[in-house]
Design a protein around this motif. Sequence first.
Motif, PDB file in Angstrom:
ATOM      1  N   ILE A   1       6.011  13.188  -2.129  1.00 42.12           N
ATOM      2  CA  ILE A   1       5.408  12.335  -3.157  1.00 42.12           C
ATOM      3  C   ILE A   1       4.296  11.471  -2.554  1.00 42.12           C
ATOM      4  O   ILE A   1       3.226  11.316  -3.129  1.00 42.12           O
ATOM      5  CB  ILE A   1       6.494  11.446  -3.816  1.00 42.12           C
TER       6      ILE A   1
ATOM      7  N   ILE B   1       0.678   4.139  -2.910  1.00 42.04           N
ATOM      8  CA  ILE B   1       0.419   5.564  -2.676  1.00 42.04           C
ATOM      9  C   ILE B   1       1.554   6.403  -3.260  1.00 42.04           C
ATOM     10  O   ILE B   1       1.327   7.428  -3.893  1.00 42.04           O
ATOM     11  CB  ILE B   1       0.251   5.838  -1.165  1.00 42.04           C
ATOM     12  N   TYR B   2       2.770   5.933  -3.065  1.00 45.90           N
ATOM     13  CA  TYR B   2       3.938   6.644  -3.587  1.00 45.90           C
ATOM     14  C   TYR B   2       3.871   6.766  -5.117  1.00 45.90           C
ATOM     15  O   TYR B   2       4.086   7.846  -5.675  1.00 45.90           O
ATOM     16  CB  TYR B   2       5.210   5.922  -3.150  1.00 45.90           C
TER      17      TYR B   2
ATOM     18  N   ARG C   1       1.204  13.522  -1.937  1.00 45.59           N
ATOM     19  CA  ARG C   1       0.552  13.787  -3.211  1.00 45.59           C
ATOM     20  C   ARG C   1      -0.269  12.564  -3.628  1.00 45.59           C
ATOM     21  O   ARG C   1      -1.372  12.690  -4.143  1.00 45.59           O
ATOM     22  CB  ARG C   1       1.624  14.098  -4.263  1.00 45.59           C
ATOM     23  N   GLY C   2       0.303  11.399  -3.365  1.00 43.45           N
ATOM     24  CA  GLY C   2      -0.399  10.155  -3.703  1.00 43.45           C
ATOM     25  C   GLY C   2      -1.695   9.998  -2.928  1.00 43.45           C
ATOM     26  O   GLY C   2      -2.646   9.380  -3.396  1.00 43.45           O
TER      27      GLY C   2
ATOM     28  N   SER D   1       0.834  -1.207   0.000  1.00 43.86           N
ATOM     29  CA  SER D   1       0.000   0.000   0.000  1.00 43.86           C
ATOM     30  C   SER D   1       0.867   1.255   0.000  1.00 43.86           C
ATOM     31  O   SER D   1       0.545   2.240  -0.661  1.00 43.86           O
ATOM     32  CB  SER D   1      -0.951  -0.011   1.202  1.00 43.86           C
TER      33      SER D   1
ATOM     34  N   PRO E   1      -5.177   7.945 -10.082  1.00 41.66           N
ATOM     35  CA  PRO E   1      -5.546   8.406  -8.737  1.00 41.66           C
ATOM     36  C   PRO E   1      -6.630   7.535  -8.098  1.00 41.66           C
ATOM     37  O   PRO E   1      -6.618   7.306  -6.906  1.00 41.66           O
ATOM     38  CB  PRO E   1      -6.085   9.822  -8.986  1.00 41.66           C
ATOM     39  N   ASP E   2      -7.573   7.052  -8.900  1.00 39.49           N
ATOM     40  CA  ASP E   2      -8.646   6.251  -8.308  1.00 39.49           C
ATOM     41  C   ASP E   2      -8.560   4.814  -8.790  1.00 39.49           C
ATOM     42  O   ASP E   2      -9.521   4.206  -9.183  1.00 39.49           O
ATOM     43  CB  ASP E   2     -10.012   6.863  -8.608  1.00 39.49           C
TER      44      ASP E   2
ATOM     45  N   ARG F   1       1.295   6.597  -7.002  1.00 45.61           N
ATOM     46  CA  ARG F   1       0.200   7.500  -7.347  1.00 45.61           C
ATOM     47  C   ARG F   1       0.686   8.948  -7.231  1.00 45.61           C
ATOM     48  O   ARG F   1       0.343   9.788  -8.067  1.00 45.61           O
ATOM     49  CB  ARG F   1      -0.974   7.239  -6.392  1.00 45.61           C
ATOM     50  N   GLY F   2       1.487   9.205  -6.229  1.00 49.11           N
ATOM     51  CA  GLY F   2       2.043  10.541  -6.026  1.00 49.11           C
ATOM     52  C   GLY F   2       2.925  10.967  -7.186  1.00 49.11           C
ATOM     53  O   GLY F   2       3.038  12.157  -7.493  1.00 49.11           O
ATOM     54  N   LEU F   3       3.530  10.014  -7.847  1.00 46.65           N
ATOM     55  CA  LEU F   3       4.371  10.318  -9.012  1.00 46.65           C
ATOM     56  C   LEU F   3       3.550  10.367 -10.294  1.00 46.65           C
ATOM     57  O   LEU F   3       4.087  10.626 -11.368  1.00 46.65           O
ATOM     58  CB  LEU F   3       5.470   9.259  -9.156  1.00 46.65           C
TER      59      LEU F   3
END
Lengths: 205, 205
Positions: B193, A193-194, B196-197, A189, A203-204, A196-198
């Motif tokens: 990051i 998330i990381y 942001r995710g 997880s 995002p969803d 997604r941050g990049l």
Amino acid sequence: MSKRGYHHGNLRQALVEAALRLIEQRGPTGFTLSEAAKQAGVTPAAVYRHFEGREDLIAEAARQGYEMFADLMQYAYDKGQPSALAAFEATGRAYLAFARKYPGQYIAMFESGISVNRNPELAAAAARARGVLEQAAADLSRRIPPEKRPPASMFSAHIWALSHGVVELFARNSPGTASPFPPEDLLESGIGIYLRGLGLIAPDD
Amino acid sequence: MSKRGYHHGNLRQALVEAALRLIEQRGPTGFTLSEAAKQAGVTPAAVYRHFEGREDLIAEAARQGYEMFADLMQYAYDKGQPSALAAFEATGRAYLAFARKYPGQYIAMFESGISVNRNPELAAAAARARGVLEQAAADLSRRIPPEKRPPASMFSAHIWALSHGVVELFARNSPGTASPFPPEDLLESGIGIYLRGLGLIAPDD
DNA sequence: TGTACATCAGTGAACGCGCGTTCACTGATGTAC
DNA sequence: TGTACATCAGTGAACGCGCGTTCACTGATGTAC
């Protein structure tokens, strides 16, 4: 190849394996050359036919660990191809899998205090392992627009640090606290998330 | 309060400080009760007037570390208020700052192998430190829509793991490899990051 | 202010232990003839 | 196939060391009278 008798047969490797077993059971502190020799069915002095001393034996255990580690990550990387994302995620999972499956090696590599630059073979093995993760990160980051792309080595350092932190804090029982989540879930997880941050996964998702 | 003479004055704390110095210099393995006693200008036997033994001394060093750690993070958290984001980021930075500033304590806490459940005071101090980070994470995650919000304890576990990994791998010179980036930058960018995710800061911040 | 005494933080000697390392040796193995 | 010999992986005894811990003690400190 008779194991019995005056000559051992393959004492060098037997000593490494005994050392790994001891390191796993008692930590890098608890490991002693004498005990490793005893477990291999041999006098402490015999160790000096194969290693320079205690530290040299630990270094060899760590080297073998790095080789396996690099192999495992390389295999995961290859298997995830041609998808850069799949390759990267498999590599991350391989990190934790290695730590779980080969705790003795992991401890020798990261917690024994031996320097990776102690000898060239050890340094080479460590560099190879690092290289696989950096390759996977570089492949993946090619999808990010160059102006917002972090250096691949920073990217892979983040993942390495997160993985290592999860292993040290939550995959070992040492701190006494029961881990709040299965380490695999925690790492997966966190990486999700990381990424997604990049902007590397939706995002969803 | 004369430091000289037969009676030391404040031997208990002097021993803790000597232990911290030794742990910092030689690692948890290299630390010995006898050496700590010597550095405090006292016979090894004197240690037993104040501690049950070697392990108990390390545990006290770790407990003091956790207290300072919790205080530092609490202070950072408070200072970041009322912005949940500022409070959270300050807390993360405080983690690394603590590891840098008090390496002896950090090692006693996380690398000495002593269990956090060894005694109630130690456990309480550790729980308080963990609590601050979880509070900061919980405040911040209240901004995420509930259906995509991860549990606050998972959130804080991710940050704790990333921070710890950065400290262990890149903020100490032990692995022999020069860190590719300043650890502060590595941690700050990694947390950025990650946030942001989670949708907690703008994608093109 | 002075004296007697209880307290207790430190001493110093001793302990048994297992450690890593060294050394001269021995005996099993494998090869040359 | 048998014998002589070189090689070298292991033995076992010994070492000096510093460790953590124990013990009966001593002497400095502080308090009661």
